[in-house]
Design an enzyme around this catalytic site. Structure first.
Site, PDB file in Angstrom:
ATOM      1  N   ASP A  45      35.727  33.095  37.513  1.00 48.27           N
ATOM      2  CA  ASP A  45      35.048  33.998  36.572  1.00 48.27           C
ATOM      3  C   ASP A  45      36.023  34.484  35.497  1.00 48.27           C
ATOM      4  O   ASP A  45      35.636  35.194  34.567  1.00 48.27           O
ATOM      5  CB  ASP A  45      34.340  35.151  37.290  1.00 48.27           C
ATOM      6  CG  ASP A  45      35.274  36.047  38.076  1.00 48.27           C
ATOM      7  OD1 ASP A  45      36.488  35.759  38.135  1.00 48.27           O
ATOM      8  OD2 ASP A  45      34.788  37.057  38.640  1.00 48.27           O
ATOM      9  N   GLU A 181      46.002  37.808  45.455  1.00 55.26           N
ATOM     10  CA  GLU A 181      46.449  37.995  44.074  1.00 55.26           C
ATOM     11  C   GLU A 181      47.303  39.245  43.951  1.00 55.26           C
ATOM     12  O   GLU A 181      46.939  40.322  44.461  1.00 55.26           O
ATOM     13  CB  GLU A 181      45.207  38.113  43.155  1.00 55.26           C
ATOM     14  CG  GLU A 181      45.583  38.354  41.700  1.00 55.26           C
ATOM     15  CD  GLU A 181      44.453  38.092  40.724  1.00 55.26           C
ATOM     16  OE1 GLU A 181      43.354  37.676  41.141  1.00 55.26           O
ATOM     17  OE2 GLU A 181      44.692  38.312  39.510  1.00 55.26           O
TER      18      GLU A 181
END
Ligand code: KIV
Length: 263
Positions: A45, A181
């Protein structure tokens, strides 16, 4: 390169080897990435930022994700294809199943969803129906406004312990992959050793099983200033295909990420 499946990634992890992942959003780049033998493509995304020019991934819709997953699937033959469930598209069990179905029917082979307080239950529901999942923990970019920016996560013992437990809970719920992340490298190394499923890192140091970067970042054409964990592979290459192939080699040989890319 032979067809990459979840089993291939599990074998790579068991053998103590590394695999490379990149984002792609269209058929042309998917072809180049296949030709460069990159093991995993993520239709991320992040397309909201690098293709659509938004300041975050929040505006991306499930229709956007289905369209770009179809484009990538057109020319993907060998890489494992992961597709992102965008903001709020998995906020109920029903929506998670409906939207994961759309991504799988568009050509996705695994769906990725970002952490929230209910991610373990959502992964378990998708797993019950045989939909493979990649659980994205650490920094969840869809929550950038709640977090007040893209900040390193898992700092301090308490946060680190919570993240390790979250990783184990997700594995128990049936997650097939973890993506972590923006966390300190030693914590990413601990999580990678703790779980049996393959772990992909971004801004998480050199010790995860796989590495991922946003395509536009590693080609040096991001519209914003790239984060510290990014390396631009273009200056050392003669062409885009060569830069992408060099990235794969650098990941598999452990040369990327280097200490300057880590927290
Ligand atoms: O959307 C995306 O590209 C991602 C990567 C940053 C891992 O989630």
């Amino acid at each position: 390169m032979k067809n990459i499946t979840l089993r291939t990634l599990n074998t790579i992890k068991k053998n103590g080897e590394k695999f490379a992942c990149l984002t792609a959003y269209d058929a042309s780049f998917a072809q180049v990435i296949n030709d460069a033998a990159i093991e995993v493509i993520l239709v991320g995304d992040s397309l909201g930022m690098v293709l659509q020019g938004h300041a975050s991934t929040v505006p991306v819709s499930i229709d956007d994700m289905v369209y770009h997953t179809q484009c990538v699937a057109q020319s993907n033959s060998n890489s494992l294809l992961i597709a992102d469930l965008p903001f709020m598209s998995y906020r109920t069990e029903e929506l998670a199943l409906t939207n994961a179905t759309r991504l799988m029917q568009a050509g996705g082979q695994v769906v990725k969803l970002e952490k929230n307080n209910r991610i373990v239950e959502t992964v378990a529901v998708l797993n019950d129906y045989g939909i493979p999942t990649c659980a994205h923990i650490g920094l969840a970019p869809q929550q950038v406004h709640k977090l007040g920016g893209y900040r390193v996560q898992g700092k301090g013992q308490q946060q680190a312990d919570l993240m390790k437990q979250e990783a184990l809970d997700l594995q128990d719920a049936g997650a097939d992959l973890l993506l972590i992340e923006l966390i300190p490298a030693p914590l990413a190394a601990e999580i990678t050793a703790l779980v049996d499923i393959p772990v992909i890192g971004i801004g998480a140091g050199p010790d995860t099983d796989g590495q991922i970067l946003v395509l536009h970042d590693m080609l040096g054409i991001t519209p914003h200033t790239p984060p510290k964990f990014v390396k631009n592979f273009m200056p050392e290459a003669d062409s885009i295909p060569q830069a992408i192939a060099n990235y794969g080699l650098a990941v598999r040989s452990g040369q990327f990420p280097a200490p300057e890319h880590c927290f």
